[in-house]
Design an enzyme around this catalytic site. Structure first.
Site, PDB file in Angstrom:
ATOM      1  N   CYS A 111      -4.062   6.173  28.849  1.00 20.31           N
ATOM      2  CA  CYS A 111      -5.242   5.393  28.458  1.00 20.31           C
ATOM      3  C   CYS A 111      -6.491   6.278  28.502  1.00 20.31           C
ATOM      4  O   CYS A 111      -7.327   6.247  27.592  1.00 20.31           O
ATOM      5  CB  CYS A 111      -5.432   4.201  29.393  1.00 20.31           C
ATOM      6  SG  CYS A 111      -4.025   3.058  29.456  1.00 20.31           S
ATOM      7  N   CYS A 165      -4.359   4.828  34.384  1.00 17.55           N
ATOM      8  CA  CYS A 165      -3.411   5.225  33.333  1.00 17.55           C
ATOM      9  C   CYS A 165      -3.879   6.502  32.638  1.00 17.55           C
ATOM     10  O   CYS A 165      -4.911   6.512  31.957  1.00 17.55           O
ATOM     11  CB  CYS A 165      -3.272   4.080  32.330  1.00 17.55           C
ATOM     12  SG  CYS A 165      -2.391   4.508  30.823  1.00 17.55           S
TER      13      CYS A 165
END
Length: 185
Positions: free
Chosen positions: A71, A68
């Site tokens: 993230c 991600c």
């Protein structure tokens, strides 16, 4: 002829110095890169969810994945927040690619990451945010969580990475099958 030899020596000396400078720059560049905050390292240092639910402190739970990009982008900022608030707030990280966290993924209806769940000191989820959040928003929410106040940015949604379904959508609850409601994008 000696002028040509001298010119070649000067040129070779300049090339050697440039090569040394470039090698030093590359070496220090790799040192900086390996010293950065990784999701895996943060996850290893995070509070286990079982401990967080019982220790009487409020909790910030982050659902994430190593792939991600949002993230990854937030990792350094969250590391700083953990340093600042770590004595007052549990920081829990749950990797959505680990089936061990499937009950929590379903419970909190995680359908995009990063997905943050703010849990009070009694273990009750009081707010959620989805997607990349500015540090000021996360900090304001953490301050409110600690002070038992309404979180000012509880409904905020930033840039997210959608969970990717596996090859077998009937057995993977993250596949967004008809059993699980999901928002239109």
């Amino acid at each position: 002829m000696s002028e040509i030899v001298n010119a070649n020596r000067i040129r070779n000396t300049i090339i050697a110095f440039a090569a040394i400078a470039l090698s030093i720059a590359i070496f220090f560049g790799f040192q900086t890169q390996t010293g950065s905050v990784s999701l895996e390292a943060q996850a290893k240092e995070s509070t286990p969810i079982e401990v967080a639910m019982k220790n009487g402190k409020p909790t910030l739970t982050e659902f994430y994945a190593d792939w991600c990009t949002s993230c990854q982008a937030m990792a350094p900022e969250l590391a700083q927040l953990k340093q600042k608030y770590g004595d007052s707030v549990n920081f829990v990280m749950l990797n959505v690619d680990n089936n061990k966290w499937l009950p929590e993924i379903l419970r909190y209806r995680v359908d995009g990451i990063p997905h943050f769940v703010f849990i009070d000191d009694q273990g009750k989820a009081i707010a959620q945010t989805i997607g990349e959040q500015p540090p000021s928003v996360m900090e304001a929410n953490l301050n409110a969580l600690i002070d038992h106040e309404t979180l000012p940015y509880a409904a905020s949604t930033g840039q997210t990475s959608e969970l990717k379904p596996t090859n077998n959508p009937t057995t993977d609850p993250r596949s967004h099958s008809s059993q699980l409601p999901h928002a239109e994008v």
